[in-house]
Design an enzyme around this catalytic site. Structure first.
Site, PDB file in Angstrom:
ATOM      1  N   ASN A  40     -16.863   4.057   2.743  1.00 56.72           N
ATOM      2  CA  ASN A  40     -16.104   4.749   3.779  1.00 56.72           C
ATOM      3  C   ASN A  40     -16.301   6.268   3.719  1.00 56.72           C
ATOM      4  OD1 ASN A  40     -14.272   4.981   5.855  1.00 56.72           O
ATOM      5  ND2 ASN A  40     -12.453   4.586   4.598  1.00 56.72           N
ATOM      6  N   HIS A 125      -0.159  -5.008   4.602  1.00 56.34           N
ATOM      7  CA  HIS A 125       0.473  -3.689   4.519  1.00 56.34           C
ATOM      8  C   HIS A 125       1.629  -3.572   5.512  1.00 56.34           C
ATOM      9  CE1 HIS A 125      -3.618  -1.822   3.113  1.00 56.34           C
ATOM     10  NE2 HIS A 125      -3.180  -2.775   2.307  1.00 56.34           N
ATOM     11  N   ARG A 150       2.621  -4.856   0.806  1.00 55.27           N
ATOM     12  CA  ARG A 150       2.545  -3.487   0.284  1.00 55.27           C
ATOM     13  C   ARG A 150       3.285  -2.571   1.233  1.00 55.27           C
ATOM     14  NH1 ARG A 150      -2.600   0.553   0.395  1.00 55.27           N
ATOM     15  NH2 ARG A 150      -1.561   1.155   2.324  1.00 55.27           N
ATOM     16  N   TYR A 162      -0.113   9.280   3.474  1.00 50.77           N
ATOM     17  CA  TYR A 162      -1.034   8.163   3.271  1.00 50.77           C
ATOM     18  C   TYR A 162      -0.380   6.814   3.587  1.00 50.77           C
ATOM     19  CZ  TYR A 162      -3.417   4.355   1.064  1.00 50.77           C
ATOM     20  OH  TYR A 162      -3.990   3.137   0.861  1.00 50.77           O
ATOM     21  N   ASP A 219       1.297   1.583  -3.222  1.00 44.77           N
ATOM     22  CA  ASP A 219       0.057   2.265  -3.603  1.00 44.77           C
ATOM     23  C   ASP A 219       0.320   3.767  -3.727  1.00 44.77           C
ATOM     24  OD1 ASP A 219      -2.510   3.180  -3.953  1.00 44.77           O
ATOM     25  OD2 ASP A 219      -3.352   2.214  -2.160  1.00 44.77           O
ATOM     26  N   HIS A 221      -1.996   5.883  -4.643  1.00 40.26           N
ATOM     27  CA  HIS A 221      -3.245   6.503  -4.215  1.00 40.26           C
ATOM     28  C   HIS A 221      -3.624   7.693  -5.098  1.00 40.26           C
ATOM     29  CE1 HIS A 221      -6.237   6.876  -0.833  1.00 40.26           C
ATOM     30  NE2 HIS A 221      -6.053   5.578  -0.920  1.00 40.26           N
ATOM     31  N   GLU A 245       0.355   0.510  -7.661  1.00 40.09           N
ATOM     32  CA  GLU A 245      -1.111   0.626  -7.632  1.00 40.09           C
ATOM     33  C   GLU A 245      -1.588   2.062  -7.819  1.00 40.09           C
ATOM     34  OE1 GLU A 245      -2.655  -0.950  -3.971  1.00 40.09           O
ATOM     35  OE2 GLU A 245      -4.436   0.324  -4.081  1.00 40.09           O
ATOM     36  N   GLU A 271      -9.684   0.610  -7.840  1.00 42.13           N
ATOM     37  CA  GLU A 271     -10.518   0.608  -6.632  1.00 42.13           C
ATOM     38  C   GLU A 271     -11.573   1.705  -6.630  1.00 42.13           C
ATOM     39  OE1 GLU A 271      -7.229   1.066  -3.762  1.00 42.13           O
ATOM     40  OE2 GLU A 271      -8.223   2.877  -3.060  1.00 42.13           O
ATOM     41  N   ARG A 292      -8.194  -4.048 -10.041  1.00 40.78           N
ATOM     42  CA  ARG A 292      -8.440  -4.206  -8.601  1.00 40.78           C
ATOM     43  C   ARG A 292      -9.679  -3.430  -8.157  1.00 40.78           C
ATOM     44  NH1 ARG A 292      -5.447  -3.876  -4.865  1.00 40.78           N
ATOM     45  NH2 ARG A 292      -6.165  -2.133  -3.630  1.00 40.78           N
ATOM     46  N   HIS A 321      -9.872  -5.123  -4.382  1.00 37.08           N
ATOM     47  CA  HIS A 321      -9.634  -4.246  -3.230  1.00 37.08           C
ATOM     48  C   HIS A 321     -10.060  -4.949  -1.935  1.00 37.08           C
ATOM     49  CE1 HIS A 321     -10.546  -0.023  -1.408  1.00 37.08           C
ATOM     50  NE2 HIS A 321      -9.247  -0.220  -1.404  1.00 37.08           N
ATOM     51  N   ASP A 325     -11.965  -0.991   5.371  1.00 32.97           N
ATOM     52  CA  ASP A 325     -13.194  -0.199   5.319  1.00 32.97           C
ATOM     53  C   ASP A 325     -14.299  -0.861   4.501  1.00 32.97           C
ATOM     54  OD1 ASP A 325     -10.917   1.563   3.629  1.00 32.97           O
ATOM     55  OD2 ASP A 325     -12.709   1.103   2.487  1.00 32.97           O
ATOM     56  N   GLU A 348      -5.635  -8.393  -1.619  1.00 35.47           N
ATOM     57  CA  GLU A 348      -5.350  -7.524  -0.469  1.00 35.47           C
ATOM     58  C   GLU A 348      -6.194  -8.000   0.717  1.00 35.47           C
ATOM     59  OE1 GLU A 348      -5.139  -2.750   0.441  1.00 35.47           O
ATOM     60  OE2 GLU A 348      -6.762  -3.474  -0.817  1.00 35.47           O
ATOM     61  N   TRP A 411      -6.291  12.977  -2.599  1.00 38.06           N
ATOM     62  CA  TRP A 411      -5.889  12.078  -1.516  1.00 38.06           C
ATOM     63  C   TRP A 411      -5.682  10.741  -2.095  1.00 38.06           C
ATOM     64  CZ3 TRP A 411      -8.507   7.959   1.305  1.00 38.06           C
ATOM     65  CH2 TRP A 411      -7.728   7.481   2.371  1.00 38.06           C
TER      66      TRP A 411
HETATM   67  C1  GCO Z   1      -6.137   0.253  -0.569  1.00 40.19           C
HETATM   68  C2  GCO Z   1      -6.883   1.538  -0.553  1.00 40.19           C
HETATM   69  C3  GCO Z   1      -7.485   1.938   0.758  1.00 40.19           C
HETATM   70  C4  GCO Z   1      -8.261   3.234   0.630  1.00 40.19           C
HETATM   71  C5  GCO Z   1      -9.522   3.181   1.409  1.00 40.19           C
HETATM   72  C6  GCO Z   1     -10.316   4.456   1.341  1.00 40.19           C
HETATM   73  O1  GCO Z   1      -5.447   0.044  -1.537  1.00 40.19           O
HETATM   74  O2  GCO Z   1      -6.299  -0.533   0.351  1.00 40.19           O
HETATM   75  O3  GCO Z   1      -6.183   2.536  -1.210  1.00 40.19           O
HETATM   76  O4  GCO Z   1      -6.577   1.942   1.799  1.00 40.19           O
HETATM   77  O5  GCO Z   1      -7.500   4.308   1.067  1.00 40.19           O
HETATM   78  O6  GCO Z   1     -10.248   2.105   0.933  1.00 40.19           O
HETATM   79  O7  GCO Z   1     -11.530   4.278   1.973  1.00 40.19           O
HETATM   80 MG    MG Z   2      -5.344   1.543  -2.920  1.00 41.81          MG
END
Ligand code: GCO
Ligand code: MG
Length: 411
Positions: A40, A125, A150, A162, A219, A221, A245, A271, A292, A321, A325, A348, A411
């Site tokens: 991505n 989600h 989630r 996010y 998550d 992130h 996560e 991830e 994951r 994961h 994307d 997921e 991010w």
């Molecule tokens: C998740 C991930 C994604 C990422 C994405 C970035 O847990 O699904 O955090 O949402 O943000 O894969 O490209």
């Molecule tokens: Mg994630």
């Protein structure tokens, strides 16, 4: 000449978002394998690695020798690993497994040892601007049969937090915006303290309104420092998350020791990893509960089944994961593996748009809160090259995050 690879096609397409698909052609008429090499926001780097560096090495090789091809592409570069090369390798790896399955007349879950379960428990989600909106979304997911969701909520003052929808979410998917503008979306005004205050209140609200049965996940992130992650994990304990996560960046894997000592909230991570080596200390020291990794970024099924095997005796389960994307071939590979290994945890999932399904039909089927693997030989996924051409690539970036003072945050 015996069976060999004749061509590696790299298909870059944007049926709503960008994907890089791989089609490995063989000398047997009609026999080919499909894979997914989507990274991505950096799709063309992978496409170029495949076209310029990987494909020439593969032509003439025996597609049956998956492990040897994997070793060639991993060790043979000297400058090994990293997301670009491991995503390219994943695309080839999946295509070779697909060919092997087609030749054997077996679905991949069968080749991988056979089913240990019928289907893979899936999570979706739910997100919103406030607690009520998140609650409503969880209820809608439960109506669709989901038993695990989630949940993310907007943090006051942080524009486009996010995972919470709106402009930020569209950009977070690295979707090209309709006017062709390709600069990253900026999530502005991030404040970790506010986030740390908001999230436990969200889960208090959700448990009060939804009860204890539904499994809830969250998550982070990779946005927190070790001590902040400790605070969040311990504040969330009363709400019994399925897992928390990615609380920390992958560079800080040593800090998981600190986190582990401070709470019993189950932790998921991985991830952003690109190989088994990064997973090792977290697994062998039992610092996480769920690994994951992204099959599409660690070199495919070949690496993922090893990671699952390493994790099993340490009582770490899998949660590969599965966002939008990465393309249908990776989702299909996830579910074949989920159904074959003993230590599967949760999967997921994404509902693909009609356009994605047209270009790449065969994503795993969702039913009753779970994903069901295909019984067709191989991955069970195909690529319609003519349809792909109708959706040309559009540059898109992942968002960036800035704090209230304007400085950059993870991010
Ligand atoms: C998740 C991930 C994604 C990422 C994405 C970035 O847990 O699904 O955090 O949402 O943000 O894969 O490209
Ligand atoms: Mg994630």
């Amino acid at each position: 000449m015996s069976l060999h690879i004749t061509e590696v096609r790299v298909i870059v397409t944007c049926p709503g978002r960008n994907y890089v698909f791989v089609k490995v052609m063989t000398s047997e008429p009609g026999l080919y394998g499909v894979g997914d090499a989507t990274l991505n926001g950096r799709e063309l780097a992978v496409a170029s690695a495949l076209r310029e560096h990987v494909a020439p090495l593969l032509v003439g090789r025996d597609p049956d020798r998956i492990e040897d091809t994997w070793q060639l592409l991993f060790r043979g570069t000297y400058w090994r690993g990293g997301p670009v090369l491991q995503t390219a390798l994943a695309g080839v790896d999946l295509a070779l497994w697909d060919i092997k399955g087609k030749r054997a007349g077996m679905p991949l879950h069968s080749l991988l040892g056979g089913k240990t379960r019928e289907c893979a428990l899936a999570y979706t989600h739910a997100a919103g601007r406030d607690f009520k909106e998140v609650e409503d979304q969880v209820r809608r997911a439960m109506e669709r049969g989901f038993r695990a969701v989630r949940t993310q909520v907007a943090v006051p003052g942080s524009i486009g937090t996010y995972g919470t929808g709106g402009a930020g979410e569209a950009a977070s998917a690295a979707w090209p915006s309709p006017d062709g503008e390709a600069m990253p979306f900026v999530e502005a005004g991030w404040d970790s303290s506010r986030y740390l205050r908001t999230v436990p209140r969200l889960f208090e609200h959700l448990r009060n309104t939804l009860g204890d049965e539904v499994e809830l996940l969250h998550d982070v992130h990779e946005r927190l420092s070790p001590i902040e992650a400790c605070r969040l994990a311990s504040d969330l304990e009363p709400y019994r998350l399925f897992f928390l996560e990615d609380p920390l960046r992958p560079e800080h894997s040593d800090s998981f020791r600190v986190l582990r000592r401070s709470s019993t909230t189950p932790i998921a991570m991985g991830e952003l990893f690109t190989s088994k080596y990064e997973c090792l200390p977290l697994i062998t020291d039992q610092l996480i509960d769920y690994i994951r990794c992204d099959l599409g970024h660690i070199g495919g099924l070949t690496e993922a089944r090893k990671i699952a095997a390493i994790a099993d005796p340490f009582q770490v389960r899998t949660a590969w994961h599965g966002p939008g994307d990465i393309g249908p071939p990776t989702h299909a590979a996830n579910v074949h593996l989920d159904c074959a290994i003993p230590n599967f945890g949760i999967q997921e999932m994404t509902f693909f748009s009609a356009a994605v399904n047209e270009v790449c039909p065969g994503a795993p089927t969702y039913r009753d809160g779970a994903l069901w693997p295909s019984d067709a030989p191989g991955l069970g996924v195909d690529i319609d090259e003519e349809a792909a051409v109708r959706f040309p690539y559009k540059r898109g970036y992942l968002p960036i995050v800035r704090k209230a003072d304007g400085s950059l945050h993870d991010w």
